[in-house]
Scaffold this motif. Structure first.
Motif, PDB file in Angstrom:
ATOM      1  N   ARG A  36      70.302  10.251  63.480  1.00  0.00           N
ATOM      2  CA  ARG A  36      71.622  10.450  64.092  1.00  0.00           C
ATOM      3  C   ARG A  36      71.470  10.888  65.543  1.00  0.00           C
ATOM      4  O   ARG A  36      70.672  11.786  65.831  1.00  0.00           O
ATOM      5  CB  ARG A  36      72.346  11.512  63.280  1.00  0.00           C
TER       6      ARG A  36
ATOM      7  N   ASN B  83      73.898  12.487  68.397  1.00  0.00           N
ATOM      8  CA  ASN B  83      75.228  13.074  68.596  1.00  0.00           C
ATOM      9  C   ASN B  83      75.432  13.368  70.077  1.00  0.00           C
ATOM     10  O   ASN B  83      74.560  13.981  70.705  1.00  0.00           O
ATOM     11  CB  ASN B  83      75.352  14.406  67.843  1.00  0.00           C
TER      12      ASN B  83
ATOM     13  N   TYR C  22      78.167  15.272  72.520  1.00  0.00           N
ATOM     14  CA  TYR C  22      79.354  16.127  72.576  1.00  0.00           C
ATOM     15  C   TYR C  22      79.787  16.230  74.040  1.00  0.00           C
ATOM     16  O   TYR C  22      79.101  16.889  74.841  1.00  0.00           O
ATOM     17  CB  TYR C  22      79.043  17.535  72.066  1.00  0.00           C
TER      18      TYR C  22
ATOM     19  N   PHE D 240      81.220  19.757  65.664  1.00  0.00           N
ATOM     20  CA  PHE D 240      80.806  19.268  64.337  1.00  0.00           C
ATOM     21  C   PHE D 240      81.069  20.421  63.387  1.00  0.00           C
ATOM     22  O   PHE D 240      80.504  21.502  63.528  1.00  0.00           O
ATOM     23  CB  PHE D 240      79.305  18.919  64.370  1.00  0.00           C
TER      24      PHE D 240
ATOM     25  N   HIS E 143      78.802  22.790  57.712  1.00  0.00           N
ATOM     26  CA  HIS E 143      78.301  22.023  56.554  1.00  0.00           C
ATOM     27  C   HIS E 143      76.844  22.385  56.292  1.00  0.00           C
ATOM     28  O   HIS E 143      76.191  23.018  57.130  1.00  0.00           O
ATOM     29  CB  HIS E 143      78.396  20.511  56.825  1.00  0.00           C
TER      30      HIS E 143
ATOM     31  N   ASP F  47      73.193  20.215  55.229  1.00  0.00           N
ATOM     32  CA  ASP F  47      72.690  18.844  55.206  1.00  0.00           C
ATOM     33  C   ASP F  47      72.192  18.563  53.783  1.00  0.00           C
ATOM     34  O   ASP F  47      71.488  19.384  53.194  1.00  0.00           O
ATOM     35  CB  ASP F  47      71.554  18.660  56.222  1.00  0.00           C
TER      36      ASP F  47
ATOM     37  N   HIS G  71      75.641  25.207  58.967  1.00  0.00           N
ATOM     38  CA  HIS G  71      75.594  25.186  60.429  1.00  0.00           C
ATOM     39  C   HIS G  71      76.776  24.397  60.960  1.00  0.00           C
ATOM     40  O   HIS G  71      77.470  23.694  60.207  1.00  0.00           O
ATOM     41  CB  HIS G  71      74.250  24.604  60.904  1.00  0.00           C
TER      42      HIS G  71
ATOM     43  N   VAL H 192      78.619  22.982  65.131  1.00  0.00           N
ATOM     44  CA  VAL H 192      78.425  22.891  66.587  1.00  0.00           C
ATOM     45  C   VAL H 192      79.763  23.146  67.275  1.00  0.00           C
ATOM     46  O   VAL H 192      80.780  22.554  66.904  1.00  0.00           O
ATOM     47  CB  VAL H 192      77.889  21.493  66.986  1.00  0.00           C
TER      48      VAL H 192
ATOM     49  N   ARG I  46      76.401  18.006  75.347  1.00  0.00           N
ATOM     50  CA  ARG I  46      75.252  18.282  74.474  1.00  0.00           C
ATOM     51  C   ARG I  46      74.826  16.961  73.856  1.00  0.00           C
ATOM     52  O   ARG I  46      75.677  16.169  73.422  1.00  0.00           O
ATOM     53  CB  ARG I  46      75.672  19.264  73.378  1.00  0.00           C
TER      54      ARG I  46
ATOM     55  N   SER J  50      72.200  15.635  70.863  1.00  0.00           N
ATOM     56  CA  SER J  50      71.216  16.019  69.833  1.00  0.00           C
ATOM     57  C   SER J  50      70.727  14.779  69.105  1.00  0.00           C
ATOM     58  O   SER J  50      71.437  13.765  69.035  1.00  0.00           O
ATOM     59  CB  SER J  50      71.826  17.031  68.859  1.00  0.00           C
TER      60      SER J  50
ATOM     61  N   ILE K 128      68.756  13.821  65.447  1.00  0.00           N
ATOM     62  CA  ILE K 128      68.381  14.463  64.180  1.00  0.00           C
ATOM     63  C   ILE K 128      67.805  13.450  63.209  1.00  0.00           C
ATOM     64  O   ILE K 128      68.411  12.409  62.949  1.00  0.00           O
ATOM     65  CB  ILE K 128      69.609  15.147  63.524  1.00  0.00           C
TER      66      ILE K 128
ATOM     67  N   PHE L 138      66.932  13.005  59.371  1.00  0.00           N
ATOM     68  CA  PHE L 138      67.241  13.587  58.058  1.00  0.00           C
ATOM     69  C   PHE L 138      66.266  13.015  57.033  1.00  0.00           C
ATOM     70  O   PHE L 138      66.301  11.815  56.737  1.00  0.00           O
ATOM     71  CB  PHE L 138      68.670  13.234  57.637  1.00  0.00           C
TER      72      PHE L 138
END
Ligand SMILES: C=C1C[C@]23C[C@@]1(O)CC[C@H]2[C@@]12CC[C@H](O)[C@@](C)(C(=O)O1)[C@H]2[C@@H]3C(=O)O
Ligand code: AKG
Ligand code: FE2
Length: 336
Positions: free
Chosen positions: A185, A187, A189, A202, A205, A207, A262, A264, A272, A274, A276, A278
């Motif tokens: 992913r 992201n 922002y 975000f 939640h 993961d 966590h 955001v 920002r 990011s 990620i 997973f």
């Protein structure tokens, strides 16, 4: 670049019971920092996974040039005209998305690219991203994914060793499986000038996978929830990686490791970005507490579900849903 308009801001006013109204979460100074060249890394990783479900990795061995290259490629993508980006959306759930996270009405101050790394899950939207953008975007993404997969395996092996599991590849072999269901992913922002306490980039939640390996630029925004329910901001560090323990590892360790909640929050002046990785298991993998970790009288807290069954059930819910409750043998009645 900024496609999110403040005029539609009412959509982003999310009920957020955890954010103190006139108090900004403090920065967490004691974020566990794991130096992968430290011989004690395995013990420290286990402690951090138990206490926080979250830690920072330094001396991780991934080339900064590769990271910077991907960041530039990603910024380039998010800077494209909106109609170009839309050709890779809306997400199915993979592809390009903005504002909408998942299919259940969750909204965020975000644009993203979500890629499936599972060879059994083909997404036409993902193919569009790479067909319509410079060839080196694909190659940099692939190189980065391969590097973060190796890093994830190293972390999973240290976790197994630190837990005293005889076969150190107990977790990493699940990720090395050619059918492992992993996701990548990106992201983005945009800055948000008119920030208020209910506006999230975000929403909160956990993961669902085993672990998530996150890298961001130097803009703050990531917050984690501690065991006492308080939220703390994670100081950004663009040369390190952050690891989240996911729901799958919480179940496999019978609750020893905690999957970390966590979220955001957007920054007022800086964007920002990011990235990620997973790390999940294959769809047919049975997710249950490892017998070798159970002491004599210990009862399994969780029922057995395959990753496919869990993912299917989990993805029927909103982002903030307590997904681990889907595994509980006797789920509490008041969980949303
Ligand atoms: C609201 C949702 C978005 C999500 C799928 C879900 O129904 C519940 C889990 C969400 C999450 C959180 C972590 C990752 O960002 C993600 C890709 C995942 O595997 O689970 C997202 C899902 C998504 O954005 O599709
Ligand atoms: O963008 C971030 O820093 C975190 C996003 C996140 O938690 C996710 O994509 O699951
Ligand atoms: Fe997350």
């Amino acid at each position: 670049m900024v496609v999110l308009s403040r005029s539609s801001i009412s959509q982003f006013i999310l009920p957020n019971p955890y954010m103190p109204t006139n108090d900004t979460p403090s920065f967490l100074n004691e974020i566990p920092e794991i130096d992968l060249s430290d011989p004690h890394a395995k013990t420290l990783i286990v402690k951090a996974s138990q206490d926080f479900g979250f830690f920072k990795l330094i001396n991780h061995g991934i080339s900064l040039d590769l990271i910077v290259d991907l960041e530039a490629q990603a910024m380039n993508f998010f800077s494209l005209p909106q109609d170009h980006k839309n050709r890779a959306g809306p997400p199915d759930p993979f592809g390009y998305g903005s504002k909408h996270i998942g299919p259940h009405g969750d909204l965020g101050w975000i644009e993203y690219l979500l890629l499936s790394l599972n060879p059994e899950v083909v997404s036409p939207k993902t193919l569009t991203i790479f067909q319509e953008n410079p060839e080196n975007f694909r190659s940099v993404v692939e190189e980065y994914i391969s590097a973060t997969k190796n890093l994830s395996c190293e972390v999973l092996e240290l976790m197994a060793e630190g837990l005293g599991i005889e076969e150190k590849n107990t977790f990493s072999k699940l990720l090395r499986d050619e059918r492992s269901d992993c996701v990548f992913r990106l992201n983005y922002y945009p800055p948000c000038e008119d920030i208020d306490e209910k506006l999230l980039g975000f929403g909160e939640h956990t993961d669902p996978q085993m672990i998530s390996v996150l890298r961001s630029n130097n803009t703050s925004g990531l917050q984690i929830c501690l065991k006492d329910g308080s939220w703390v901001s994670v100081p950004p560090d663009n040369t390190s990686f952050f690891v989240n323990v996911g729901d799958t590892l919480q179940v496999m360790t019978n609750g020893r490791f905690k999957s970390v909640r966590h979220r955001v929050v957007p920054d007022t002046s800086k964007s920002r970005l990011s990235m990620i990785y997973f790390a999940g298991t294959a769809f047919n993998e049975k997710i249950k507490p490892l017998p070798c970790l159970m002491t004599n009288q210990e009862q399994s807290l969780y029922k057995e579900l395959t990753w496919f069954e869990f993912k299917k059930a989990a993805f029927k819910h909103r982002l903030s849903h307590n997904r681990i409750s889907l595994f509980l043998k006797s789920p509490p009645s008041n969980i949303s």
